[in-house]
Design an enzyme around this catalytic site. Structure first.
Site, mmCIF file in Angstrom:
data_model
loop_
_atom_site.group_PDB
_atom_site.id
_atom_site.type_symbol
_atom_site.label_atom_id
_atom_site.label_comp_id
_atom_site.label_asym_id
_atom_site.label_seq_id
_atom_site.Cartn_x
_atom_site.Cartn_y
_atom_site.Cartn_z
ATOM 1 C CG HIS A 188 -0.202 1.020 7.498
ATOM 2 N ND1 HIS A 188 0.558 0.851 8.386
ATOM 3 C CD2 HIS A 188 0.390 1.867 6.513
ATOM 4 C CE1 HIS A 188 1.707 1.491 7.984
ATOM 5 N NE2 HIS A 188 1.589 1.889 7.089
ATOM 6 C CD GLU A 189 -1.028 2.433 2.973
ATOM 7 O OE1 GLU A 189 -0.569 3.568 2.543
ATOM 8 O OE2 GLU A 189 -0.045 1.481 3.131
ATOM 9 C CB CYS A 210 5.654 2.258 7.324
ATOM 10 S SG CYS A 210 4.971 3.911 6.594
ATOM 11 C CG LEU A 211 6.604 1.091 1.157
ATOM 12 C CD1 LEU A 211 6.001 1.422 -0.191
ATOM 13 C CD2 LEU A 211 7.558 -0.049 1.132
ATOM 14 C CG HIS A 226 0.570 6.599 5.565
ATOM 15 N ND1 HIS A 226 1.637 7.062 6.114
ATOM 16 C CD2 HIS A 226 0.774 5.237 5.327
ATOM 17 C CE1 HIS A 226 2.295 6.168 6.136
ATOM 18 N NE2 HIS A 226 1.938 5.190 5.870
ATOM 19 C CD GLN A 234 3.183 5.743 2.767
ATOM 20 O OE1 GLN A 234 2.316 5.341 2.078
ATOM 21 N NE2 GLN A 234 4.506 5.016 3.096
ATOM 22 N N GLY A 279 0.939 -1.217 0.008
ATOM 23 C CA GLY A 279 -0.041 -0.015 0.134
ATOM 24 C C GLY A 279 0.932 1.010 0.126
HETATM 25 ZN ZN ZN Z 1 2.850 3.330 5.606
#
Ligand code: ZN
Length: 192
Positions: free
Chosen positions: A132-133, A90-91, A136, A48, A43
């Site tokens: 999670h997204e 997380c990226l 963000h 991000q 995701g």
């Molecule tokens: Zn993340």
């Protein structure tokens, strides 16, 4: 476009609802998928990649050939049920993992790129990714949701991310907060 790393201020920006979908937004979404696959993520949220827009992309098996590609625009979560603890990463916090408690099943309502409204009841990994997204988009990171002991376990890595970010700023490789805010406001005027 590139994936921002914690503690970039855009990761703490509360994203605005998208009111306009144009050809440029379609190519932004395509680029978000490309970056997500490159980083082997499941995701990726717009903030991000330094965009103040309320949208994220997902593919649960992170494979453009096999998995299904989802675009969630203006997602709203409700009917949260159950509670489950699972490890998350997380990226924007590469190689950092921690256990996060979240509702096990949810109902999500969102729009796709064609303006179609979708409502779905989801659970398991999909429910976790959506939560999670969506976090963000509100400027919330999974490290904010760790238990006190969980947080202690990652404090050192978080300090390293902060140190590296400050170094990059000192080298002039990152814009200052004011310049970032101006850019986000311009994009909000265009799409929100
Ligand atoms: Zn993340």
């Amino acid at each position: 476009m590139k994936i921002l790393t914690y503690p970039h201020p855009t990761l703490r920006h509360r994203s605005q609802a998208v009111r306009r979908v144009d050809a440029e937004l379609h190519s932004i979404v395509a680029e978000m998928f490309r970056l997500m696959y490159e980083a082997r993520g499941v995701g990726l949220a717009a903030n991000q990649v330094d965009l103040p827009l309320r949208l994220f992309v997902a593919n649960l098996i992170s494979d453009p050939e096999e998995g299904e590609e989802y675009v969630f625009i203006n997602p709203v979560i409700d009917h949260r049920q159950g509670m489950e603890e699972r490890e998350e990463g997380c990226l924007s916090l590469p190689e950092l993992y921690g256990k996060v408690k979240r509702p096990e099943s949810i109902t999500v309502n969102a729009y796709d790129l064609h303006g179609q409204e979708v409502t779905a009841e989801v659970d398991g990994l999909f429910a976790r990714v959506i939560q999670h997204e969506t976090d963000h988009l509100d400027g919330v990171l999974f490290i904010d949701r760790l238990s006190e002991t969980g947080r202690l376990g990652v404090d050192e890595s978080i300090a390293e991310f902060e140190f590296e970010f400050n170094q990059q700023r000192e080298r002039g490789e990152l814009p200052d907060d004011a310049a970032i805010a101006v850019r986000l406001a311009e994009l909000e005027r265009k799409y929100c």
